[in-house]
Design a protein around this motif. Structure first.
Motif, mmCIF file in Angstrom:
data_model
loop_
_atom_site.group_PDB
_atom_site.id
_atom_site.type_symbol
_atom_site.label_atom_id
_atom_site.label_comp_id
_atom_site.label_asym_id
_atom_site.label_seq_id
_atom_site.Cartn_x
_atom_site.Cartn_y
_atom_site.Cartn_z
ATOM 1 N N TYR A 5 0.666 -1.131 -0.138
ATOM 2 C CA TYR A 5 -0.069 0.006 -0.015
ATOM 3 C C TYR A 5 0.954 1.309 -0.033
ATOM 4 C CZ TYR A 5 -3.860 -2.986 1.447
ATOM 5 O OH TYR A 5 -4.706 -4.028 1.390
ATOM 6 N N ARG A 25 0.600 4.451 15.097
ATOM 7 C CA ARG A 25 -0.158 4.127 13.748
ATOM 8 C C ARG A 25 0.307 2.598 13.442
ATOM 9 N NH1 ARG A 25 -3.990 5.991 13.109
ATOM 10 N NH2 ARG A 25 -4.084 5.427 11.196
ATOM 11 N N VAL A 29 -2.955 0.000 12.813
ATOM 12 C CA VAL A 29 -2.984 -0.670 11.658
ATOM 13 C C VAL A 29 -2.747 -2.274 11.596
ATOM 14 C CG1 VAL A 29 -2.007 -0.831 9.404
ATOM 15 C CG2 VAL A 29 -2.536 1.582 10.288
ATOM 16 N N LYS A 30 -1.723 -2.617 12.413
ATOM 17 C CA LYS A 30 -1.667 -3.953 12.500
ATOM 18 C C LYS A 30 -2.944 -4.627 13.110
ATOM 19 C CE LYS A 30 2.333 -5.150 14.480
ATOM 20 N NZ LYS A 30 3.501 -5.501 15.548
ATOM 21 N N MET A 32 -6.013 -3.732 12.785
ATOM 22 C CA MET A 32 -7.000 -3.535 11.734
ATOM 23 C C MET A 32 -6.691 -4.770 10.858
ATOM 24 S SD MET A 32 -7.535 -0.686 8.904
ATOM 25 C CE MET A 32 -5.970 -1.085 7.977
ATOM 26 N N PHE A 33 -5.662 -5.023 10.395
ATOM 27 C CA PHE A 33 -5.340 -6.049 9.422
ATOM 28 C C PHE A 33 -5.450 -7.475 10.230
ATOM 29 C CE2 PHE A 33 -3.007 -3.061 6.671
ATOM 30 C CZ PHE A 33 -3.821 -3.280 5.346
ATOM 31 N N LEU A 40 0.626 -7.340 9.034
ATOM 32 C CA LEU A 40 1.440 -6.059 8.701
ATOM 33 C C LEU A 40 2.885 -6.317 8.717
ATOM 34 C CD1 LEU A 40 1.095 -3.039 7.932
ATOM 35 C CD2 LEU A 40 1.317 -2.545 10.410
ATOM 36 N N VAL A 43 6.521 -0.812 7.649
ATOM 37 C CA VAL A 43 5.781 0.311 7.552
ATOM 38 C C VAL A 43 6.863 1.489 7.340
ATOM 39 C CG1 VAL A 43 4.204 2.142 8.502
ATOM 40 C CG2 VAL A 43 3.827 -0.452 8.895
ATOM 41 N N ALA A 54 3.216 0.563 3.123
ATOM 42 C CA ALA A 54 3.222 -0.524 4.083
ATOM 43 C C ALA A 54 3.067 -1.754 3.228
ATOM 44 C CB ALA A 54 2.009 -0.669 5.009
ATOM 45 N N ARG A 68 -8.673 -1.435 1.704
ATOM 46 C CA ARG A 68 -8.235 -0.463 1.096
ATOM 47 C C ARG A 68 -9.405 0.749 1.195
ATOM 48 N NH1 ARG A 68 -7.727 -0.061 -4.873
ATOM 49 N NH2 ARG A 68 -9.905 -0.072 -4.593
ATOM 50 N N MET A 71 -10.299 2.150 4.525
ATOM 51 C CA MET A 71 -9.129 3.350 4.476
ATOM 52 C C MET A 71 -9.475 4.428 3.882
ATOM 53 S SD MET A 71 -5.825 0.927 4.598
ATOM 54 C CE MET A 71 -4.703 1.965 5.352
ATOM 55 N N TRP A 77 -7.143 9.819 3.371
ATOM 56 C CA TRP A 77 -6.150 9.745 2.275
ATOM 57 C C TRP A 77 -6.682 10.470 1.058
ATOM 58 C CZ3 TRP A 77 -2.064 7.216 3.727
ATOM 59 C CH2 TRP A 77 -2.083 6.248 4.725
#
Length: 108
Positions: A5, A25, A29-30, A32-33, A40, A43, A54, A68, A71, A77
Motif C-alpha cells: 500500500y 499508527r 493498523v496491525k 486492523m489487518f 502487517l 511500514v 506498508a 483499502r 481506509m 487519504w
C-alpha cells in the motif's frame, strides 16, 4: 499474497498525525489487518510524493481491496494505491502464448 500500500495523506490525515506517532499508527493498523487474518510487515514514512508505504501479507486481492476501501472512506487519504505482487513468469508465459493483439482495422 503480499500487497504494498502506498498512500498520500489528506489534510485530515496530516492533521491527525500531529496527535499520533509511528508506534501508535503501526499498532492500530496491525490490529486492523489482524481482523482479516492479515499480517502487517514493513511500514515506512516517506519524503516525496507519497507519505507512507506498508507491506501486508494477506489472503486475497478481494480482502486487500476491502481493507483499502475502508481506509479511503475514513477521509484520511488523498491517494491510496494498492499494488499486489504477482507471478511475472506466468505473465510472460501468457504474453508469449497470445503473441500479439490485432489492432482494430488490421483484422484478417
Amino acid at each position: 499474497m503480499k500487497v504494498v500500500y502506498l498512500g498520500k495523506y489528506s489534510q485530515k490525515g496530516l492533521l491527525g498525525m500531529l496527535d499520533s506517532s509511528y508506534a501508535k499508527r503501526v499498532e492500530v493498523v496491525k490490529e486492523m489487518f489482524a481482523k482479516v487474518d492479515a499480517t502487517l510487515g514493513d511500514v515506512m514514512y516517506l519524503m516525496g510524493e507519497f507519505d507512507v508505504s506498508a507491506t501486508v501479507e494477506i489472503s486475497s486481492i478481494e480482502v486487500a481491496t476491502g481493507v483499502r476501501d475502508i481506509m479511503i472512506q475514513s477521509g484520511s487519504w488523498d491517494t491510496l494505491l494498492m499494488m499486489p505482487e504477482f507471478n511475472v513468469d506466468a505473465a510472460i508465459k501468457a504474453a508469449r502464448a497470445v503473441g500479439n493483439y490485432p489492432t482494430p482495422g488490421a483484422e484478417k
